[in-house]
Motif scaffolding. Sequence first.
Motif: not given
Length: 94
Positions: A11-21
């Motif tokens: 979950e946190s990994r996917v959220k990190k991708i969202f923030r990056k983009l």
Amino acid sequence: MIQIITSNTLESRVKKIFRKLGIKSFTFFTVNGEGDSGLQSGHFDADSNVLFMLMLPEEQMPALMAELDQDIKKGYHHFIFSMNAELHSSYKCK
């Protein structure tokens, strides 16, 4: 609309991708089911999944898919699908 089903441990990994983009709006919740990886009952952290739902303009989709594909190549399990969707609450997406 893109939907991503993945392990709750990612979950946190996917959220990190969202923030990056720069993706700031999404919905996610715990889901249960059964598929190629067996029963995901949600009884233990090891067998819990989350589902992310997000609406994106088409031009943002390639960057998100590239990031998620990198994860998949590393062995992370994301089940991703998309569909055309009509937005009826346009005031929500500014």
